[in-house]
Design a protein around this motif. Structure first.
Motif, PDB file in Angstrom:
ATOM      1  N   HIS A 348      97.380  36.642 -29.106  1.00 12.00           N
ATOM      2  CA  HIS A 348      97.611  36.505 -30.537  1.00 12.00           C
ATOM      3  C   HIS A 348      96.892  35.279 -31.097  1.00 12.00           C
ATOM      4  CE1 HIS A 348     100.629  39.684 -31.024  1.00 12.00           C
ATOM      5  NE2 HIS A 348     101.098  39.320 -29.850  1.00 12.00           N
ATOM      6  N   ARG A 349      96.734  35.276 -32.422  1.00 16.39           N
ATOM      7  CA  ARG A 349      96.164  34.127 -33.114  1.00 16.39           C
ATOM      8  C   ARG A 349      97.287  33.133 -33.429  1.00 16.39           C
ATOM      9  NH1 ARG A 349      94.445  33.151 -38.766  1.00 16.39           N
ATOM     10  NH2 ARG A 349      95.984  34.692 -39.365  1.00 16.39           N
ATOM     11  N   PHE A 350      97.095  31.860 -33.037  1.00 16.53           N
ATOM     12  CA  PHE A 350      98.063  30.794 -33.318  1.00 16.53           C
ATOM     13  C   PHE A 350      97.509  29.765 -34.307  1.00 16.53           C
ATOM     14  CE2 PHE A 350      98.820  31.718 -28.656  1.00 16.53           C
ATOM     15  CZ  PHE A 350      99.847  32.612 -28.882  1.00 16.53           C
ATOM     16  N   GLY A 351      96.183  29.614 -34.368  1.00 17.65           N
ATOM     17  CA  GLY A 351      95.575  28.593 -35.205  1.00 17.65           C
ATOM     18  C   GLY A 351      95.527  27.256 -34.487  1.00 17.65           C
ATOM     19  N   ILE A 352      95.632  26.182 -35.250  1.00 19.70           N
ATOM     20  CA  ILE A 352      95.621  24.822 -34.703  1.00 19.70           C
ATOM     21  C   ILE A 352      97.031  24.453 -34.268  1.00 19.70           C
ATOM     22  CG2 ILE A 352      95.316  22.378 -35.266  1.00 19.70           C
ATOM     23  CD1 ILE A 352      93.089  23.216 -37.195  1.00 19.70           C
ATOM     24  N   VAL A 353      97.168  23.970 -33.038  1.00 21.00           N
ATOM     25  CA  VAL A 353      98.463  23.512 -32.517  1.00 21.00           C
ATOM     26  C   VAL A 353      98.292  22.075 -32.043  1.00 21.00           C
ATOM     27  CG1 VAL A 353     100.351  23.936 -30.914  1.00 21.00           C
ATOM     28  CG2 VAL A 353      98.987  25.867 -31.759  1.00 21.00           C
ATOM     29  N   LEU A 354      98.970  21.146 -32.718  1.00 14.09           N
ATOM     30  CA  LEU A 354      98.847  19.722 -32.404  1.00 14.09           C
ATOM     31  C   LEU A 354     100.011  19.283 -31.522  1.00 14.09           C
ATOM     32  CD1 LEU A 354      97.758  18.966 -35.976  1.00 14.09           C
ATOM     33  CD2 LEU A 354      96.420  18.213 -34.034  1.00 14.09           C
ATOM     34  N   LEU A 355      99.675  18.677 -30.385  1.00 15.74           N
ATOM     35  CA  LEU A 355     100.641  18.374 -29.333  1.00 15.74           C
ATOM     36  C   LEU A 355     100.766  16.880 -29.093  1.00 15.74           C
ATOM     37  CD1 LEU A 355      99.089  20.948 -26.853  1.00 15.74           C
ATOM     38  CD2 LEU A 355     101.238  21.327 -28.078  1.00 15.74           C
ATOM     39  N   ASP A 356     101.894  16.480 -28.518  1.00 16.25           N
ATOM     40  CA  ASP A 356     102.073  15.147 -27.942  1.00 16.25           C
ATOM     41  C   ASP A 356     102.172  15.289 -26.432  1.00 16.25           C
ATOM     42  OD1 ASP A 356     102.046  13.780 -30.327  1.00 16.25           O
ATOM     43  OD2 ASP A 356     104.213  13.524 -30.464  1.00 16.25           O
ATOM     44  N   PHE A 357     101.551  14.380 -25.692  1.00 11.90           N
ATOM     45  CA  PHE A 357     101.664  14.340 -24.219  1.00 11.90           C
ATOM     46  C   PHE A 357     101.394  15.715 -23.595  1.00 11.90           C
ATOM     47  CE2 PHE A 357     104.513  11.018 -25.902  1.00 11.90           C
ATOM     48  CZ  PHE A 357     103.960   9.893 -25.313  1.00 11.90           C
ATOM     49  N   TYR A 358     100.366  16.378 -24.104  1.00 13.23           N
ATOM     50  CA  TYR A 358     100.076  17.753 -23.684  1.00 13.23           C
ATOM     51  C   TYR A 358      99.884  17.886 -22.179  1.00 13.23           C
ATOM     52  CZ  TYR A 358      95.229  16.325 -22.980  1.00 13.23           C
ATOM     53  OH  TYR A 358      94.100  15.697 -22.507  1.00 13.23           O
ATOM     54  N   HIS A 359      99.437  16.807 -21.544  1.00 17.67           N
ATOM     55  CA  HIS A 359      99.069  16.891 -20.129  1.00 17.67           C
ATOM     56  C   HIS A 359     100.284  17.021 -19.219  1.00 17.67           C
ATOM     57  CE1 HIS A 359      96.614  15.654 -16.498  1.00 17.67           C
ATOM     58  NE2 HIS A 359      95.792  16.449 -17.129  1.00 17.67           N
ATOM     59  N   SER A 360     101.489  16.903 -19.769  1.00 20.04           N
ATOM     60  CA  SER A 360     102.703  17.047 -18.953  1.00 20.04           C
ATOM     61  C   SER A 360     102.843  18.462 -18.400  1.00 20.04           C
ATOM     62  CB  SER A 360     103.946  16.707 -19.780  1.00 20.04           C
ATOM     63  OG  SER A 360     104.160  17.662 -20.809  1.00 20.04           O
ATOM     64  N   GLN A 361     102.247  19.431 -19.074  1.00 17.10           N
ATOM     65  CA  GLN A 361     102.248  20.820 -18.606  1.00 17.10           C
ATOM     66  C   GLN A 361     100.796  21.234 -18.393  1.00 17.10           C
ATOM     67  OE1 GLN A 361     105.162  22.686 -18.037  1.00 17.10           O
ATOM     68  NE2 GLN A 361     106.206  20.744 -18.453  1.00 17.10           N
ATOM     69  N   SER A 362     100.399  21.333 -17.134  1.00 13.60           N
ATOM     70  CA  SER A 362      98.976  21.459 -16.808  1.00 13.60           C
ATOM     71  C   SER A 362      98.332  22.720 -17.370  1.00 13.60           C
ATOM     72  CB  SER A 362      98.791  21.415 -15.285  1.00 13.60           C
ATOM     73  OG  SER A 362      99.489  22.492 -14.670  1.00 13.60           O
ATOM     74  N   GLU A 363      99.108  23.754 -17.667  1.00 13.10           N
ATOM     75  CA  GLU A 363      98.535  25.009 -18.150  1.00 13.10           C
ATOM     76  C   GLU A 363      98.693  25.193 -19.656  1.00 13.10           C
ATOM     77  OE1 GLU A 363     100.471  28.036 -15.912  1.00 13.10           O
ATOM     78  OE2 GLU A 363      99.448  27.544 -14.043  1.00 13.10           O
ATOM     79  N   LEU A 364      99.232  24.194 -20.351  1.00 10.90           N
ATOM     80  CA  LEU A 364      99.577  24.362 -21.758  1.00 10.90           C
ATOM     81  C   LEU A 364      98.336  24.600 -22.617  1.00 10.90           C
ATOM     82  CD1 LEU A 364     101.708  24.462 -23.954  1.00 10.90           C
ATOM     83  CD2 LEU A 364     101.695  21.956 -24.042  1.00 10.90           C
ATOM     84  N   VAL A 365      97.294  23.800 -22.441  1.00 14.23           N
ATOM     85  CA  VAL A 365      96.084  23.961 -23.232  1.00 14.23           C
ATOM     86  C   VAL A 365      95.470  25.332 -22.986  1.00 14.23           C
ATOM     87  CG1 VAL A 365      93.724  23.125 -23.562  1.00 14.23           C
ATOM     88  CG2 VAL A 365      95.619  21.501 -23.440  1.00 14.23           C
TER      89      VAL A 365
END
Length: 371
Positions: A348-365
């Protein structure tokens, strides 16, 4: 008199150019970080190469970092800068990232949220989060040159840069600030690296190897200059504070609209638990993401850009950005909750998703991109 050969002259010019760039990157390092390169097996370093030129940027899933410049704002760093800011809240209230801008770029992040203010004691523009100054000498121009340098090495990619003056910094906003900012974005080097289109995002092809401006400020004091020479203008006056469903028109004809969720303080009663704050924020984010998934646009809207901030803090409850993003004790944070949600809704299309501490979940990006 001995004369250098053309080859020797060319070598010396190249040497000087490289040393000059090294000096810029050294100055930029407190905000930009150091580029250690990408792993050959990385699926995210050049992920845009897998997408066709004709795809619209508004139809892509673009992971980003909120308050991207805060990655090195530790207690020790704050202690070094207290002579400029005076006593302020603990660093944990201001830090939102743990990976630098170049590390994040290599990790697949393609949108950076940057907040600006005057550097102390000189006419240069630097970086802030609220009253927290993030570097007394690193300038916006230094960091932009670092991003230009990254794009040269990754010509298939584009980076969207959101820029606004940080009102909470308590730094002066005057005509000089606007003049410096305009000159920084419009110098001869910048003209080569900013996507020149105004009032639209367009397709990926022309944006490759370029920065794209998300302008969250208005030139109020430079009346002789165009209001928005390139990029899209997300007028701060239309950006509802703590808004969960902001509609912001960035071009009238044809109509192009940004739909924004930015509930940076979860809508819960005072003295609520961490779980209540995180759950409220999760519902706000996923609710907005579902709109991006299911609503293509309204009426005659040509571009419908969706922006979702997964970041938050709650002042009354003393909930810090890391608690919202990472959780607390047995309470799962936003990143842990979002990872399975994105996997479940892959495609699906989500658009821009701005995260904090994204690297805590290695597969999130990867999950946001849909790789």
């Amino acid at each position: 008199m001995l004369m250098s050969s053309d080859a020797e002259s060319s070598t010396m010019r190249q040497y000087l150019a490289e040393r000059a760039l090294d000096e810029v990157l050294d100055r930029a390092a407190p905000i930009l970080g150091r580029d250690t390169g990408c792993s050959p097996s990385s699926p995210t370093c050049d992920w845009m190469a897998k997408f066709p030129d004709h795809i619209k940027l508004v139809d892509m899933n673009l992971p980003g970092t909120h308050d991207a410049a805060t990655w090195d704002y530790s207690a020790a760093r704050q202690a070094e800068l207290i002579k400029y800011t005076g006593p302020i809240r603990d660093s944990v209230f201001f830090r939102c990232q743990e990976r630098s801008l170049v590390q994040a770029s290599n990790d697949g992040i393609r949108v950076f949220d940057l907040r600006l203010g005057y550097n102390p004691g000189n006419d240069t523009i630097g970086f802030y989060h609220g009253v927290a100054m993030l570097g007394p000498t690193t300038t916006l121009q230094d960091v932009l040159y670092g991003l230009y340098n990254w794009l040269i090495a990754h010509p298939s990619e584009t980076i969207l840069v959101s820029i606004n003056q940080e009102e909470g910094s308590k730094t002066l906003y005057d005509k000089k600030f606007e003049e410096i900012l305009f000159a920084t974005l419009n110098n001869e080097v910048g003209k080569r690296f900013w996507l020149p289109a105004a009032g639209e995002l367009g397709t990926l092809g022309p944006a490759r190897g370029k920065l794209v401006l998300l302008q969250r400020f208005t030139y109020r004091l430079l009346s002789s200059l165009p209001a928005n020479p390139f990029g899209i203008h997300l007028d701060a006056k239309q950006w509802t504070p703590n808004g969960g469903d902001i509609k912001l028109i960035y071009n009238e004809t044809p109509k192009r609209v940004a739909y924004i969720q930015d509930t940076f303080m979860p809508l819960v009663p005072p003295h609520s638990s961490a779980d209540a704050n995180i759950t409220s924020k999760f519902e706000a984010v996923t609710g907005h993401l579902k709109k991006a998934m299911n609503q293509r646009s309204e009426g005659e809207v040509e571009e419908a850009l969706y922006i979702s901030f997964a970041s938050a803090h709650a002042n009354v409850d003393l909930i810090t950005p890391n608690v919202i993003a990472l959780g607390k004790a047995s309470t799962a944070g936003m990143n842990e909750r979002l990872l399975p949600w994105f996997k479940q809704n892959k495609g699906h299309r989500f658009g821009i998703v701005l995260l904090d501490f994204y690297h805590s979940q290695s597969e999130l990006v990867e999950a946001i991109i849909g790789l």
